[in-house]
Design a protein around this motif. Structure first.
Motif, PDB file in Angstrom:
ATOM      1  N   ARG A 217       0.846  -1.196   0.000  1.00 42.88           N
ATOM      2  CA  ARG A 217       0.000   0.000   0.000  1.00 42.88           C
ATOM      3  C   ARG A 217       0.880   1.244   0.000  1.00 42.88           C
ATOM      4  O   ARG A 217       1.920   1.290   0.662  1.00 42.88           O
ATOM      5  CB  ARG A 217      -0.933   0.006   1.210  1.00 42.88           C
ATOM      6  CG  ARG A 217      -2.040  -1.028   1.131  1.00 42.88           C
ATOM      7  CD  ARG A 217      -2.888  -1.073   2.390  1.00 42.88           C
ATOM      8  NE  ARG A 217      -3.931  -2.083   2.298  1.00 42.88           N
ATOM      9  CZ  ARG A 217      -4.738  -2.435   3.301  1.00 42.88           C
ATOM     10  NH1 ARG A 217      -4.595  -1.831   4.494  1.00 42.88           N
ATOM     11  NH2 ARG A 217      -5.645  -3.362   3.137  1.00 42.88           N
ATOM     12  N   ALA A 218       0.465   2.245  -0.741  1.00 44.49           N
ATOM     13  CA  ALA A 218       1.274   3.460  -0.901  1.00 44.49           C
ATOM     14  C   ALA A 218       1.464   4.192   0.418  1.00 44.49           C
ATOM     15  O   ALA A 218       2.551   4.704   0.705  1.00 44.49           O
ATOM     16  CB  ALA A 218       0.614   4.374  -1.931  1.00 44.49           C
ATOM     17  N   THR A 231      -8.903  -2.761   0.784  1.00 46.65           N
ATOM     18  CA  THR A 231      -9.139  -1.366   0.457  1.00 46.65           C
ATOM     19  C   THR A 231      -9.356  -1.260  -1.054  1.00 46.65           C
ATOM     20  O   THR A 231      -9.091  -2.205  -1.804  1.00 46.65           O
ATOM     21  CB  THR A 231      -7.945  -0.495   0.849  1.00 46.65           C
ATOM     22  OG1 THR A 231      -6.804  -0.893   0.058  1.00 46.65           O
ATOM     23  CG2 THR A 231      -7.615  -0.643   2.332  1.00 46.65           C
ATOM     24  N   PHE A 232      -9.803  -0.095  -1.491  1.00 42.74           N
ATOM     25  CA  PHE A 232      -9.982   0.095  -2.929  1.00 42.74           C
ATOM     26  C   PHE A 232      -8.641   0.024  -3.650  1.00 42.74           C
ATOM     27  O   PHE A 232      -8.548  -0.499  -4.766  1.00 42.74           O
ATOM     28  CB  PHE A 232     -10.679   1.426  -3.214  1.00 42.74           C
ATOM     29  CG  PHE A 232     -11.075   1.598  -4.652  1.00 42.74           C
ATOM     30  CD1 PHE A 232     -12.027   0.770  -5.233  1.00 42.74           C
ATOM     31  CD2 PHE A 232     -10.483   2.567  -5.447  1.00 42.74           C
ATOM     32  CE1 PHE A 232     -12.384   0.907  -6.566  1.00 42.74           C
ATOM     33  CE2 PHE A 232     -10.833   2.720  -6.777  1.00 42.74           C
ATOM     34  CZ  PHE A 232     -11.789   1.876  -7.336  1.00 42.74           C
ATOM     35  N   GLU A 233      -7.595   0.494  -3.005  1.00 46.26           N
ATOM     36  CA  GLU A 233      -6.258   0.383  -3.607  1.00 46.26           C
ATOM     37  C   GLU A 233      -5.870  -1.078  -3.799  1.00 46.26           C
ATOM     38  O   GLU A 233      -5.298  -1.450  -4.838  1.00 46.26           O
ATOM     39  CB  GLU A 233      -5.220   1.084  -2.724  1.00 46.26           C
ATOM     40  CG  GLU A 233      -3.810   1.038  -3.292  1.00 46.26           C
ATOM     41  CD  GLU A 233      -2.781   1.662  -2.365  1.00 46.26           C
ATOM     42  OE1 GLU A 233      -1.574   1.433  -2.603  1.00 46.26           O
ATOM     43  OE2 GLU A 233      -3.168   2.353  -1.397  1.00 46.26           O
ATOM     44  N   THR A 314      -7.992   7.770  -3.452  1.00 50.33           N
ATOM     45  CA  THR A 314      -7.280   6.967  -2.448  1.00 50.33           C
ATOM     46  C   THR A 314      -6.226   6.065  -3.079  1.00 50.33           C
ATOM     47  O   THR A 314      -5.537   5.334  -2.372  1.00 50.33           O
ATOM     48  CB  THR A 314      -8.273   6.088  -1.658  1.00 50.33           C
ATOM     49  OG1 THR A 314      -8.808   5.066  -2.526  1.00 50.33           O
ATOM     50  CG2 THR A 314      -9.413   6.910  -1.094  1.00 50.33           C
ATOM     51  N   VAL A 315      -6.113   6.130  -4.401  1.00 49.84           N
ATOM     52  CA  VAL A 315      -5.210   5.245  -5.141  1.00 49.84           C
ATOM     53  C   VAL A 315      -4.106   6.084  -5.778  1.00 49.84           C
ATOM     54  O   VAL A 315      -4.382   7.157  -6.325  1.00 49.84           O
ATOM     55  CB  VAL A 315      -5.995   4.489  -6.242  1.00 49.84           C
ATOM     56  CG1 VAL A 315      -5.057   3.633  -7.083  1.00 49.84           C
ATOM     57  CG2 VAL A 315      -7.104   3.652  -5.626  1.00 49.84           C
ATOM     58  N   PRO A 316      -2.858   5.649  -5.706  1.00 47.66           N
ATOM     59  CA  PRO A 316      -1.788   6.394  -6.391  1.00 47.66           C
ATOM     60  C   PRO A 316      -2.121   6.594  -7.867  1.00 47.66           C
ATOM     61  O   PRO A 316      -2.646   5.691  -8.524  1.00 47.66           O
ATOM     62  CB  PRO A 316      -0.561   5.488  -6.218  1.00 47.66           C
ATOM     63  CG  PRO A 316      -0.846   4.720  -4.966  1.00 47.66           C
ATOM     64  CD  PRO A 316      -2.327   4.489  -4.965  1.00 47.66           C
ATOM     65  N   ASN A 318      -0.416   6.687 -10.509  1.00 49.14           N
ATOM     66  CA  ASN A 318       0.196   5.789 -11.490  1.00 49.14           C
ATOM     67  C   ASN A 318      -0.599   4.486 -11.619  1.00 49.14           C
ATOM     68  O   ASN A 318      -0.711   3.915 -12.711  1.00 49.14           O
ATOM     69  CB  ASN A 318       1.649   5.497 -11.126  1.00 49.14           C
ATOM     70  CG  ASN A 318       1.774   4.710  -9.833  1.00 49.14           C
ATOM     71  OD1 ASN A 318       1.268   5.125  -8.800  1.00 49.14           O
ATOM     72  ND2 ASN A 318       2.461   3.572  -9.889  1.00 49.14           N
ATOM     73  N   LEU A 319      -1.206   4.025 -10.520  1.00 46.01           N
ATOM     74  CA  LEU A 319      -2.033   2.822 -10.584  1.00 46.01           C
ATOM     75  C   LEU A 319      -3.319   3.100 -11.362  1.00 46.01           C
ATOM     76  O   LEU A 319      -3.763   2.271 -12.170  1.00 46.01           O
ATOM     77  CB  LEU A 319      -2.368   2.321  -9.184  1.00 46.01           C
ATOM     78  CG  LEU A 319      -1.219   1.820  -8.321  1.00 46.01           C
ATOM     79  CD1 LEU A 319      -1.751   1.280  -6.995  1.00 46.01           C
ATOM     80  CD2 LEU A 319      -0.411   0.749  -9.036  1.00 46.01           C
ATOM     81  N   SER A 320      -3.922   4.257 -11.105  1.00 46.82           N
ATOM     82  CA  SER A 320      -5.154   4.625 -11.818  1.00 46.82           C
ATOM     83  C   SER A 320      -4.892   4.747 -13.313  1.00 46.82           C
ATOM     84  O   SER A 320      -5.709   4.308 -14.132  1.00 46.82           O
ATOM     85  CB  SER A 320      -5.703   5.941 -11.272  1.00 46.82           C
ATOM     86  OG  SER A 320      -6.052   5.827  -9.910  1.00 46.82           O
ATOM     87  N   LEU A 321      -3.755   5.344 -13.669  1.00 46.27           N
ATOM     88  CA  LEU A 321      -3.422   5.482 -15.089  1.00 46.27           C
ATOM     89  C   LEU A 321      -3.190   4.114 -15.738  1.00 46.27           C
ATOM     90  O   LEU A 321      -3.605   3.871 -16.879  1.00 46.27           O
ATOM     91  CB  LEU A 321      -2.177   6.350 -15.247  1.00 46.27           C
ATOM     92  CG  LEU A 321      -2.397   7.856 -15.066  1.00 46.27           C
ATOM     93  CD1 LEU A 321      -1.060   8.578 -14.944  1.00 46.27           C
ATOM     94  CD2 LEU A 321      -3.201   8.430 -16.227  1.00 46.27           C
TER      95      LEU A 321
END
Length: 343
Positions: A217-218, A231-233, A314-316, A318-321
């Motif tokens: 986790r970030a 978590t959503f992440e 809530t997500v970094p 770079n992960l979303s991209l």
């Protein structure tokens, strides 16, 4: 059909179409005529008495603003089909196909198919189509509903010829929503304790994802969190590491479920315009008031872009991209832009 009755029906349909044509002054005539032809095609499969009853319903398109509504919606849905065609050309270097898809449900009564997508109206499609076919759902549990649904899928038809016949003659429908909204809906329904779908299947899956991804986790402080669910992440990390073949049905891509470039759809419904799309399809098919009560009765737009953005915050980035790039085909096929907060 007796010659006299057939002549009456043909004349009735011709008059209905002419009345529609007279109101097409400023809009795309060819688009609207195509929808009238679709409606006529549906009429041709009904008994004579029912055909004549439905013919008068076409005339009613000219009353109470329905004609204007149908023309606007016909244009909108042509634009959606054009968007799909461009995406298929870009991604596959091909035109949209017309192959029947085994996943699709079909209604003999109203002559339409629907490719059901989990977390995008699949349960409502199933229940409404079973009701249309006269199936008593009251005593059924979930497994019973699924069994009845399997009987009414294109895949259950006996021959390839029959499958193609249904696909060619019925109105083929798909219902989609923004891919990221669908991911949030799946997560909040299946993987957190407050979700209705947080059951004996998804509760252990949620814990499994939590255990798998908690150490990366970030936010370092969240790596020692004591909650027993993902978590959503964690969920996004799972999606990124699993292509469609390794994903649960509820977050498998539109392409994997309904392969729009291979199969093509006459009507592309969207959650964002659900109320209008439901009315449009119901008018095209002549769905009775009784069955309209089952056909997406609460058809207000089931979307919340702000909720989706809050979860992705809530997500970094770079992960979303990365998830966006993996999902880009679904975004492109159905005209969903890249979210503003990802730029």
């Amino acid at each position: 059909m007796a010659v006299g009755k057939k002549f009456v029906f043909v004349l009735c349909v011709a008059l209905c179409v002419i009345m529609g044509i007279m109101t097409l002054n400023s809009l795309n005539t060819q688009v609207i005529l195509e929808k009238y032809r679709t409606t006529v095609r549906q009429f041709s499969m009904l008994p004579v008495q029912k055909q004549q009853e439905n013919c008068s319903s076409v005339q009613k398109y000219n009353d109470n603003g329905t004609a204007d509504f149908m023309r606007v919606m016909a244009t909108l849905h042509r634009e959606r089909q054009d968007t799909l065609a461009r995406a298929c050309a870009d991604w596959d270097k091909r035109q949209v196909g017309n192959e029947p898809i085994g996943n699709a449900l079909f209604s003999k009564k109203y002559k339409f198919t629907a490719c059901p997508i989990f977390k995008s109206g699949s349960s409502t499609f199933l229940r409404s189509m079973l009701e249309m076919e006269g199936v008593n759902q009251t005593p059924m549990k979930f497994d019973g509903l699924m069994a009845e649904g399997r009987k009414r899928r294109i895949a259950a038809l006996p021959t390839a010829e029959k499958k193609q016949e249904i696909w060619d003659q019925y109105l083929n429908v798909i219902l989609v929503r923004s891919p990221f909204e669908r991911f949030v809906s799946a997560y909040t329904d299946k993987l957190v304790p407050s979700g209705r779908g947080y059951t004996y299947v998804y509760k252990p899956l949620s814990k499994k994802l939590r255990d798998q991804f908690i150490s990366i986790r970030a936010n370092v402080s969240e790596r020692t969190a004591t909650e027993e669910y993902a978590t959503f992440e964690d969920f996004v990390n799972h999606l990124i590491r699993n292509q469609d073949g390794g994903r649960d049905h509820h977050w498998r891509s539109y392409e994997a479920w309904c392969s729009a470039c291979n199969h093509g759809y006459d009507v592309i419904m969207k959650m964002e315009t659900l109320s209008d799309d439901v009315r449009y399809v119901a008018e095209l098919l002549g769905i009775s008031p009784e069955h309209r009560n089952w056909f997406f009765p609460s058809s207000k737009p089931a979307t919340d872009i702000h909720k989706t953005e809050r979860f992705f915050e809530t997500v970094p980035k770079n992960l979303s991209l990365t998830l966006y790039e993996m999902s880009k085909r679904d975004f492109d096929m159905f005209g969903y832009p890249k979210p503003n907060w990802l730029w």
